[in-house]
Design a protein around this motif. Structure first.
Motif, PDB file in Angstrom:
ATOM      1  N   VAL A 134      -9.183   3.436 -24.913  1.00 23.88           N
ATOM      2  CA  VAL A 134     -10.566   3.306 -24.445  1.00 23.88           C
ATOM      3  C   VAL A 134     -10.686   1.995 -23.678  1.00 23.88           C
ATOM      4  CG1 VAL A 134     -12.987   3.198 -25.123  1.00 23.88           C
ATOM      5  CG2 VAL A 134     -11.376   4.599 -26.443  1.00 23.88           C
ATOM      6  N   GLY A 135     -11.110   2.068 -22.418  1.00 17.02           N
ATOM      7  CA  GLY A 135     -11.244   0.877 -21.591  1.00 17.02           C
ATOM      8  C   GLY A 135     -12.600   0.220 -21.737  1.00 17.02           C
ATOM      9  N   ALA A 136     -12.759  -0.912 -21.042  1.00 16.66           N
ATOM     10  CA  ALA A 136     -14.012  -1.657 -21.089  1.00 16.66           C
ATOM     11  C   ALA A 136     -15.140  -0.859 -20.445  1.00 16.66           C
ATOM     12  CB  ALA A 136     -13.839  -2.996 -20.385  1.00 16.66           C
ATOM     13  N   ILE A 137     -16.327  -0.993 -20.989  1.00 14.76           N
ATOM     14  CA  ILE A 137     -17.519  -0.346 -20.443  1.00 14.76           C
ATOM     15  C   ILE A 137     -18.248  -1.376 -19.589  1.00 14.76           C
ATOM     16  CG2 ILE A 137     -19.691   0.793 -21.012  1.00 14.76           C
ATOM     17  CD1 ILE A 137     -18.394   1.674 -23.662  1.00 14.76           C
ATOM     18  N   LYS A 138     -18.345  -1.114 -18.281  1.00 15.33           N
ATOM     19  CA  LYS A 138     -18.901  -2.083 -17.344  1.00 15.33           C
ATOM     20  C   LYS A 138     -19.936  -1.429 -16.432  1.00 15.33           C
ATOM     21  CE  LYS A 138     -14.497  -4.627 -17.055  1.00 15.33           C
ATOM     22  NZ  LYS A 138     -13.425  -5.098 -16.134  1.00 15.33           N
ATOM     23  N   LEU A 139     -20.871  -2.269 -15.950  1.00 14.36           N
ATOM     24  CA  LEU A 139     -21.833  -1.802 -14.944  1.00 14.36           C
ATOM     25  C   LEU A 139     -21.128  -1.719 -13.594  1.00 14.36           C
ATOM     26  CD1 LEU A 139     -25.194  -3.649 -15.686  1.00 14.36           C
ATOM     27  CD2 LEU A 139     -24.787  -1.178 -15.710  1.00 14.36           C
ATOM     28  N   ARG A 140     -21.193  -0.532 -12.982  1.00 12.98           N
ATOM     29  CA  ARG A 140     -20.561  -0.325 -11.680  1.00 12.98           C
ATOM     30  C   ARG A 140     -21.496   0.510 -10.794  1.00 12.98           C
ATOM     31  NH1 ARG A 140     -14.396   1.575 -13.330  1.00 12.98           N
ATOM     32  NH2 ARG A 140     -13.843  -0.267 -14.562  1.00 12.98           N
ATOM     33  N   PRO A 141     -21.357   0.386  -9.495  1.00 14.17           N
ATOM     34  CA  PRO A 141     -22.117   1.290  -8.613  1.00 14.17           C
ATOM     35  C   PRO A 141     -21.594   2.714  -8.768  1.00 14.17           C
ATOM     36  CG  PRO A 141     -20.618  -0.087  -7.337  1.00 14.17           C
ATOM     37  CD  PRO A 141     -20.571  -0.613  -8.734  1.00 14.17           C
ATOM     38  N   TRP A 142     -22.500   3.653  -9.007  1.00 12.47           N
ATOM     39  CA  TRP A 142     -22.101   5.028  -9.307  1.00 12.47           C
ATOM     40  C   TRP A 142     -23.119   5.984  -8.690  1.00 12.47           C
ATOM     41  CZ3 TRP A 142     -17.533   6.113 -11.445  1.00 12.47           C
ATOM     42  CH2 TRP A 142     -17.276   7.409 -11.878  1.00 12.47           C
ATOM     43  N   VAL A 157     -19.901   2.492 -16.805  1.00 14.14           N
ATOM     44  CA  VAL A 157     -18.738   3.331 -16.505  1.00 14.14           C
ATOM     45  C   VAL A 157     -17.550   2.839 -17.323  1.00 14.14           C
ATOM     46  CG1 VAL A 157     -17.167   4.094 -14.673  1.00 14.14           C
ATOM     47  CG2 VAL A 157     -19.608   3.784 -14.183  1.00 14.14           C
ATOM     48  N   THR A 158     -16.701   3.756 -17.732  1.00 11.79           N
ATOM     49  CA  THR A 158     -15.478   3.402 -18.457  1.00 11.79           C
ATOM     50  C   THR A 158     -14.352   4.332 -18.045  1.00 11.79           C
ATOM     51  OG1 THR A 158     -14.556   2.896 -20.646  1.00 11.79           O
ATOM     52  CG2 THR A 158     -15.836   4.913 -20.448  1.00 11.79           C
ATOM     53  N   THR A 159     -13.123   3.963 -18.459  1.00 10.32           N
ATOM     54  CA  THR A 159     -11.934   4.769 -18.176  1.00 10.32           C
ATOM     55  C   THR A 159     -11.193   5.043 -19.479  1.00 10.32           C
ATOM     56  OG1 THR A 159     -11.681   3.817 -15.972  1.00 10.32           O
ATOM     57  CG2 THR A 159      -9.739   4.864 -16.936  1.00 10.32           C
ATOM     58  N   LEU A 160     -10.835   6.298 -19.686  1.00 11.08           N
ATOM     59  CA  LEU A 160     -10.006   6.697 -20.822  1.00 11.08           C
ATOM     60  C   LEU A 160      -8.598   6.987 -20.334  1.00 11.08           C
ATOM     61  CD1 LEU A 160     -12.362   9.200 -22.731  1.00 11.08           C
ATOM     62  CD2 LEU A 160     -12.097   6.731 -23.102  1.00 11.08           C
ATOM     63  N   GLY A 161      -7.619   6.572 -21.127  1.00 11.91           N
ATOM     64  CA  GLY A 161      -6.225   6.899 -20.832  1.00 11.91           C
ATOM     65  C   GLY A 161      -5.612   7.633 -22.008  1.00 11.91           C
ATOM     66  N   LEU A 162      -4.992   8.748 -21.772  1.00 13.45           N
ATOM     67  CA  LEU A 162      -4.383   9.548 -22.835  1.00 13.45           C
ATOM     68  C   LEU A 162      -2.879   9.629 -22.624  1.00 13.45           C
ATOM     69  CD1 LEU A 162      -4.815  11.492 -25.316  1.00 13.45           C
ATOM     70  CD2 LEU A 162      -4.748  13.365 -23.623  1.00 13.45           C
ATOM     71  N   SER A 163      -2.108   9.130 -23.591  1.00 11.56           N
ATOM     72  CA  SER A 163      -0.654   9.313 -23.595  1.00 11.56           C
ATOM     73  C   SER A 163      -0.314  10.412 -24.584  1.00 11.56           C
ATOM     74  CB  SER A 163       0.061   8.017 -23.987  1.00 11.56           C
ATOM     75  OG  SER A 163      -0.060   7.031 -22.988  1.00 11.56           O
ATOM     76  N   PHE A 164       0.611  11.302 -24.210  1.00 16.27           N
ATOM     77  CA  PHE A 164       0.992  12.396 -25.113  1.00 16.27           C
ATOM     78  C   PHE A 164       2.470  12.698 -24.971  1.00 16.27           C
ATOM     79  CE2 PHE A 164      -0.995  14.142 -21.293  1.00 16.27           C
ATOM     80  CZ  PHE A 164      -0.036  15.017 -20.810  1.00 16.27           C
ATOM     81  N   ASP A 165       2.991  13.351 -26.006  1.00 11.14           N
ATOM     82  CA  ASP A 165       4.408  13.735 -26.065  1.00 11.14           C
ATOM     83  C   ASP A 165       4.585  15.020 -25.264  1.00 11.14           C
ATOM     84  OD1 ASP A 165       6.980  14.492 -26.715  1.00 11.14           O
ATOM     85  OD2 ASP A 165       6.782  14.016 -28.849  1.00 11.14           O
ATOM     86  N   HIS A 166       5.326  14.928 -24.157  1.00 13.72           N
ATOM     87  CA  HIS A 166       5.454  16.071 -23.263  1.00 13.72           C
ATOM     88  C   HIS A 166       6.378  17.155 -23.806  1.00 13.72           C
ATOM     89  CE1 HIS A 166       4.332  18.029 -19.750  1.00 13.72           C
ATOM     90  NE2 HIS A 166       4.790  17.224 -18.808  1.00 13.72           N
ATOM     91  N   ARG A 167       7.033  16.916 -24.940  1.00 12.64           N
ATOM     92  CA  ARG A 167       7.849  17.964 -25.540  1.00 12.64           C
ATOM     93  C   ARG A 167       6.985  19.098 -26.088  1.00 12.64           C
ATOM     94  NH1 ARG A 167      11.332  14.564 -29.788  1.00 12.64           N
ATOM     95  NH2 ARG A 167       9.223  13.738 -30.097  1.00 12.64           N
ATOM     96  N   LEU A 168       5.824  18.777 -26.611  1.00 15.01           N
ATOM     97  CA  LEU A 168       4.981  19.805 -27.221  1.00 15.01           C
ATOM     98  C   LEU A 168       3.599  19.895 -26.604  1.00 15.01           C
ATOM     99  CD1 LEU A 168       3.600  18.477 -30.606  1.00 15.01           C
ATOM    100  CD2 LEU A 168       5.107  17.118 -29.218  1.00 15.01           C
ATOM    101  N   ILE A 169       3.224  18.919 -25.752  1.00 12.79           N
ATOM    102  CA  ILE A 169       1.933  18.970 -25.071  1.00 12.79           C
ATOM    103  C   ILE A 169       2.198  18.975 -23.570  1.00 12.79           C
ATOM    104  CG2 ILE A 169      -0.266  17.792 -24.689  1.00 12.79           C
ATOM    105  CD1 ILE A 169       0.033  16.511 -27.428  1.00 12.79           C
ATOM    106  N   ASP A 170       1.856  20.085 -22.939  1.00  9.65           N
ATOM    107  CA  ASP A 170       2.076  20.152 -21.494  1.00  9.65           C
ATOM    108  C   ASP A 170       0.871  19.572 -20.760  1.00  9.65           C
ATOM    109  OD1 ASP A 170       0.091  22.115 -21.632  1.00  9.65           O
ATOM    110  OD2 ASP A 170       1.543  23.761 -21.598  1.00  9.65           O
ATOM    111  N   GLY A 171       0.964  19.511 -19.441  1.00 10.16           N
ATOM    112  CA  GLY A 171      -0.091  18.914 -18.634  1.00 10.16           C
ATOM    113  C   GLY A 171      -1.427  19.599 -18.779  1.00 10.16           C
ATOM    114  N   GLU A 172      -1.422  20.924 -18.924  1.00 10.47           N
ATOM    115  CA  GLU A 172      -2.686  21.643 -19.046  1.00 10.47           C
ATOM    116  C   GLU A 172      -3.421  21.282 -20.320  1.00 10.47           C
ATOM    117  OE1 GLU A 172      -4.411  26.233 -19.378  1.00 10.47           O
ATOM    118  OE2 GLU A 172      -2.238  25.845 -19.383  1.00 10.47           O
ATOM    119  N   LEU A 173      -2.702  21.311 -21.447  1.00  6.87           N
ATOM    120  CA  LEU A 173      -3.341  20.996 -22.725  1.00  6.87           C
ATOM    121  C   LEU A 173      -3.833  19.551 -22.750  1.00  6.87           C
ATOM    122  CD1 LEU A 173      -4.114  21.598 -25.642  1.00  6.87           C
ATOM    123  CD2 LEU A 173      -1.735  21.105 -26.299  1.00  6.87           C
ATOM    124  N   GLY A 174      -2.997  18.616 -22.292  1.00  7.47           N
ATOM    125  CA  GLY A 174      -3.411  17.220 -22.279  1.00  7.47           C
ATOM    126  C   GLY A 174      -4.611  16.985 -21.382  1.00  7.47           C
TER     127      GLY A 174
END
Length: 512
Positions: free
Chosen positions: A455-463, A474-491
């Motif tokens: 979970v990234g910082a929550i900041k005021l941005r032009p939107w 606005v904020t940014t989420l980053g998700l890391s996953f194990d590609h052996r059992l989670i493919d791109g679609e599911l992630g």
């Protein structure tokens, strides 16, 4: 010899976590000669997962500490021995008494008070020797007993044997205080604690190297960085109280004369620092305990599971407004409401919609193990390193219950009291890098798990909001996953669901 050996019980370093092989002794709370009871905490150790206090399972007197503080000890090694029958004479002493040999007077008998004449000292010493158990010298309660030799034949002179030089100051103070406690003050001004000298007037450290204090008081002194040897006791029988410790902290520090300023070096080049040492140009920090385990786990995870990281940036303004409203909700009174609470709830809803994300890889059986429960891990930075305790069965908790569980988890972690059990069995993790002002990152999976949400910082941005450019949170989420059992679609679907809930928090109701 069998009777003597049975007096001592050895306590071994236990496996306080699952599969741990070693632990570092952080702090001893007892010393040789101290009286201990079953269940009393005797030391604090740090494993690869947490700091844990170890209770002793015996009643008796501490005989020996096998390792000093700061030593890493293998599980199964003896760390402390306890004399469970301190009043029992050894086999050799018993045999000597049976054969008619008179026991020797204790070699470390406390000297008589200074006001007594030399002629009066001998009867006093003799009476003390007759009252004391064979082979033991009486000292103050709480300081244990001093073992003395019973093999020497008694001297023919009436004067007591001289005490070793190292023990004289302690025993003099002990004898003087014991006399005051019994109402036999020195000279004509006797009268116990109501006499000419009170316990509070005794200088710190005069009673020897082990001050009298209960375990909670010792813990308070440790947390505040106070040396108990420098604390003046005011409690009954010379016991140090909490107020005594706090008084040391509140007292102003003594002024020290400034050191004379030397000539400022010009163009000085410091020599390189040898391994294991510290200097002005660098500091060497040993890697052990939690940090060592974290480093090994992260290397193993990074080079075992093929990581993939995806990002999404979105408007979280509505969720932030809901957080402010929930802070005033009576049903959530007394619990901490923050954005992490609703992010955790959004993740749990997204897991229900995408159950394949909550799984693990079984390498031995070449199977994907899908979990029907969520043990939600929260990465926490502590002075001992990064730990990831988890909320058990988070999917079944109401919002107030989840808020209380997250608050307790974080507070316990910051205090360094997280147990190994609280860090086992996690299924998916949240790491909040936004508290450090970071927009996002590529987190490494917690070993045994298949997904971690940053979970990234929550900041005021032009939107762009309703067709117009406005300042929005606005904020940014980053998700890391194990590609052996989670493919791109599911992630991708899982990450998009989390973002959609936080952008439109009413989906917490419509998607349940």
């Amino acid at each position: 010899m069998t009777e003597n050996a049975s007096r001592f019980r050895e306590f071994k370093m236990p496996d306080v976590g699952e599969g741990l092989t070693e632990a570092e002794i952080l702090k001893w709370y007892v010393q040789p000669g101290d009286t201990v009871t079953d269940g009393q905490v005797v030391c604090e150790v740090e494993t690869a997962k947490a700091a844990v206090e170890l209770p002793i399972p015996y009643d008796g007197v501490v005989h020996e500490l096998r390792f000093p503080e700061g030593t890493t000890v293998d599980v199964g090694q003896v760390i402390i021995s306890v004399d469970v029958a301190p009043g029992t004479a050894s086999g050799e002493t018993t045999g000597g008494a049976a054969s008619g040999e008179a026991p020797a007077a204790p070699a470390t008998a406390a000297p008589a008070p200074a006001a007594q004449t030399p002629a009066a000292q001998a009867p006093a010493a003799q009476a003390s020797a007759e009252e004391a158990p064979k082979g033991r010298t009486p000292v103050l309660v709480g300081y244990g007993v001093a073992e003395t030799s019973t093999r020497r034949r008694p001297r023919k002179t009436s004067a007591p044997a001289a005490a070793p030089a190292a023990q004289v100051p302690v025993q003099q103070a002990a004898a003087a205080l014991q006399g005051e406690l019994n109402g036999n003050g020195t000279g004509a001004g006797g009268g116990g604690l109501n006499g000419s000298r009170a316990l509070a007037d005794i200088p710190p450290g005069a009673l020897g190297p082990r001050p009298l204090a209960k375990p909670p008081v010792r813990k308070l002194a440790k947390d505040l960085g106070v040396d108990l040897a420098q604390v003046r006791p005011t409690g009954p029988d010379g016991i140090i109280t909490r107020d005594d410790v706090r008084a040391v902290v509140a007292a102003p520090a003594p002024e020290t004369a400034p050191a004379p300023a030397g000539p400022e070096p010009v163009g000085e080049v410091l020599p390189p620092v040898a391994p294991g040492q510290s200097g002005a140009r660098e500091t060497r920090i040993p890697v052990k305990g939690v940090r060592k385990a974290t480093a090994a786990a992260m290397v193993g995870s990074a080079f075992t599971a093929p990581h993939v990281t995806e990002f999404v940036t979105f408007d979280i303004s509505r969720t932030m407004k809901l957080v402010e409203e929930l802070k005033t909700d009576p049903d959530l009174a007394g619990v901490r409401v923050n954005p992490l609470l609703l992010i955790a709830r959004a993740l749990l809803v997204a897991v229900r919609r995408n159950p394949g994300i909550n799984a693990s890889w079984d390498e031995a059986n070449q199977e994907i193990v899908q979990k029907h429960y969520v043990n939600l891990g929260i990465a926490a930075a502590t002075p001992r390193g990064l730990i990831v305790p988890n909320v058990k069965d988070a999917q079944d908790k109401t919002l107030p219950e989840l808020a209380a569980a997250l608050g307790e988890l974080v507070s316990v972690a910051r205090e360094g009291k997280t147990t190994p059990a609280a860090m086992q069995g996690g299924t998916i993790t949240i790491t909040n890098v936004g508290v450090f002002g970071i927009d996002s990152g590529t987190p490494i999976l917690n070993p045994g798990e298949s997904a971690i949400l940053a979970v990234g910082a929550i900041k005021l941005r032009p939107w762009v909001h309703k067709g117009k450019v406005k300042p929005r949170q606005v904020t940014t989420l980053g998700l890391s996953f194990d590609h052996r059992l989670i493919d791109g679609e599911l992630g991708s679907r899982f990450l998009a669901d989390v973002a959609a809930i936080l952008e439109q928090p009413k989906k917490l109701i419509t998607w349940v």
